[in-house]
Design a protein around this motif. Structure first.
Motif, mmCIF file in Angstrom:
data_model
loop_
_atom_site.group_PDB
_atom_site.id
_atom_site.type_symbol
_atom_site.label_atom_id
_atom_site.label_comp_id
_atom_site.label_asym_id
_atom_site.label_seq_id
_atom_site.Cartn_x
_atom_site.Cartn_y
_atom_site.Cartn_z
ATOM 1 N N LEU A 111 0.827 -1.200 0.000
ATOM 2 C CA LEU A 111 0.000 0.000 0.000
ATOM 3 C C LEU A 111 0.868 1.260 0.000
ATOM 4 N N ALA A 115 1.000 3.907 -3.072
ATOM 5 C CA ALA A 115 0.536 5.280 -2.869
ATOM 6 C C ALA A 115 1.638 6.294 -3.146
ATOM 7 N N GLY A 119 1.034 6.339 -7.349
ATOM 8 C CA GLY A 119 -0.195 7.123 -7.302
ATOM 9 C C GLY A 119 -1.444 6.306 -7.099
ATOM 10 N N PRO A 121 -4.562 4.908 -5.098
ATOM 11 C CA PRO A 121 -5.321 5.301 -3.909
ATOM 12 C C PRO A 121 -5.432 4.142 -2.924
ATOM 13 N N VAL A 122 -5.494 4.474 -1.654
ATOM 14 C CA VAL A 122 -5.650 3.478 -0.593
ATOM 15 C C VAL A 122 -7.059 3.606 -0.028
#
Length: 300
Positions: A111, A115, A119, A121-122
């Protein structure tokens, strides 16, 4: 977007950690028989020989591999050179369960790398899944007694395994980012061979440095030969095939949670080959890890 798992994709992503758990156990069993970097290099020499009849055209001068050689050199460094070298070095001072437990921080690294560097998203579901899975890891690490965490002492092998895990997180994110022609991407043997070709260069350089430092050794015999045969066919060729296909289908973030199954499989295999008996807390940890996988990969 988080993708929904199919039974076939889940089977691919479960089989790879099972084979990698076997790799950790075997690596520990033979750590007195062969030095770690030599083990890694010979493993990939054998894997290259296995793949050669299946992917010979990818090595030809006009192959679509060569315009993308920089990307494959990077994949070979991260997934074959660094990850495996660090893991076998870790097994010199740590146990299979410990190394696979440290490796189970993979969802967090996946993760974070996604991120910060890609780029990605989490989502809240991914964070919740990571929390559940890490709770399962902590239960195994503490052997079901939280007070044990206060007395935990990391050995050099555990720190080396952290470096291995970070390398693998970058490798997994780069896998679906490749843009080579379908003739390479669509042929699993050619795709793996492209990585192994450059990975051999990296692992050979590392093994050469180990030999130059006077730390290389090998005690040849049937035990070492059998171990090399297993890790070349199973954890090398088959596991990389299954993991690559699983990452392509489910995405790196979801696939990362399946790596947390490795310590559970390592515990079971250690019981069979190293005399360590699984206990109730292993089952509880397994439930939490699977719960993390389900939560992180389910749709809203």
């Amino acid at each position: 977007m988080t993708q929904r798992l199919t039974p076939g994709t889940a089977a691919l992503l479960v089989t790879a950690p099972l084979l990698w758990a076997g790799n950790a156990v075997i690596g520990r069993l033979v750590h007195d028989l062969i030095s770690p970097l030599a083990l890694n290099f010979i493993r990939w020499v054998l894997a290259f020989a296995i793949l050669l009849p299946l992917a010979r055209p990818v090595l030809r001068r006009g192959s679509p591999l060569w315009p993308h050689w920089r990307r494959y050199a990077l994949l070979g460094l991260l997934g074959i050179g660094l990850y495996n070298a660090f893991q076998y070095m870790a097994l010199q001072t740590s146990t299979p369960i410990n190394t696979t437990l440290v490796g189970s921080s993979m969802p967090v690294w996946m993760l974070a790398v996604g991120a910060l560097c890609f780029g990605a998203p989490v989502t809240r579901r991914q964070l919740a899944g990571a929390l559940l899975s890490m709770c399962g890891v902590l239960i195994v690490l503490s052997r079901g007694e939280w007070a044990q965490l206060l007395a935990l002492r990391l050995v050099p092998g555990d720190l080396l395994m952290v470096l291995a895990t970070v390398s693998w997180a970058f490798y997994s994110w780069l896998l679906p980012a490749t843009r080579e022609p379908a003739s390479v991407r669509g042929d699993w043997a050619a795709f793996l061979m492209a990585q192994v070709l450059f990975g051999l260069g990296w692992s050979g350089a590392f093994a050469g440095a180990e030999w130059a430092a006077g730390r290389a050794h090998a005690e040849w015999g049937w035990p070492l030969a059998a171990a090399l045969a297993f890790i070349a066919v199973g954890p090398a060729v088959l596991a990389y095939r299954f993991w690559g296909a699983g990452v392509q289908r489910a995405g790196p973030a979801v696939a990362g949670f399946f790596s947390n199954l490795t310590p559970l499989f390592a515990a079971l295999l250690s019981a069979a080959f190293l005399g360590e008996t699984p206990r109730l807390f292993h089952a509880v940890a397994f439930a939490l890890i699977v719960g993390g996988i389900v939560v992180s990969s389910s749709r809203r």
